[in-house]
Design an enzyme around this catalytic site. Structure first.
Site, PDB file in Angstrom:
ATOM      1  CB  ILE A  63      10.402  32.936  -3.575  1.00 40.30           C
ATOM      2  CG1 ILE A  63      11.757  32.234  -3.404  1.00 40.30           C
ATOM      3  CG2 ILE A  63      10.241  34.051  -2.572  1.00 40.30           C
ATOM      4  CD1 ILE A  63      12.966  33.140  -3.690  1.00 40.30           C
ATOM      5  CB  SER A  64       9.502  27.599  -1.275  1.00 36.61           C
ATOM      6  OG  SER A  64       8.508  27.070  -2.111  1.00 36.61           O
ATOM      7  CD  GLN A  65       9.194  28.454   6.189  1.00 39.93           C
ATOM      8  OE1 GLN A  65       8.075  28.044   5.913  1.00 39.93           O
ATOM      9  NE2 GLN A  65       9.701  28.389   7.391  1.00 39.93           N
TER      10      GLN A  65
END
Length: 213
Positions: A63-65
């Site tokens: 899950i992206s920053q």
């Protein structure tokens, strides 16, 4: 699936962190402040959900920053009702941000395990994409083109030409380009053949997978 006052408080702190890093789009900040990011992660990561970090979500994906999600979302300059193609549904967190921004979202995921999980999960939170597709992001979604915006949420070794061709005139493609480290790149389609290119520094993404079937 609980979203407590504590979670809401932590989200507001996250909004401040993202703001301090330079995100100014109020709609993007509002979306980050509203979406329960902890629900997109395995329960073991709950304490990390509102840190400005990427985390594993299975199938070798992350899950992206939040800052990266906000940065890409801001570059898209989404207007309510825009048709947006997302390459790499992943956990669905970026998809939810696009929905909060009022986009009609078409999203493609290459990993079947993630596709199944996310397509069941997003509607439970009230986020309904126009289409969630299991397929190859490199070829885009010709039958639904043109798109006002296209966002690629994985590192692409090159810019897939179908994505450029599926942009509407005036449309924006945001894509991290490179192998180990990517350069965030924005293409704006000015005419049938003319594209304006802007680069925005280095980011790290998991690789964009081609369809191996």
């Amino acid at each position: 699936m609980k979203d407590t006052f504590r979670h809401k408080g932590m989200r507001q702190q996250l909004v401040q962190v993202v703001k301090d890093k330079g995100i100014t789009d109020t709609n993007v900040l509002k979306a980050i402040g509203k979406i329960p990011r902890h629900l997109f992660m395995d329960s073991g990561f709950l304490d990390h959900a509102y840190q400005d970090k990427a985390f594993p979500i299975g199938a070798d994906q992350t899950i992206s920053q939040p800052y990266t999600v906000a940065f890409q979302s801001e570059l898209l300059q989404i207007q309510k009702g825009d048709k947006v193609l997302e390459i790499g549904t992943g956990s669905g967190y970026q998809t939810a941000v696009l929905c909060e921004l009022g986009a009609q979202v078409y999203s493609i995921e290459r990993q079947h395990e993630l596709f199944k999980k996310t397509s069941k999960f997003l509607p439970k939170l009230g986020y309904r994409a126009k289409k969630l597709i299991f397929g190859d992001g490199y070829i885009g979604l010709k039958e639904e083109a043109p798109f006002n915006s296209i966002i690629v949420t994985a590192g692409a070794p090159f810019v897939p030409s179908p994505l450029l061709s599926q942009l509407a005139i005036g449309g924006r493609l945001v894509i991290p380009v490179g192998d180990n480290v990517q350069t965030m790149t924005l293409f704006i389609r000015n005419s049938a053949k003319d594209f304006e290119k802007h680069e925005f520094g280095e980011f790290r993404f998991v690789p964009l997978l081609e369809n191996k079937n």
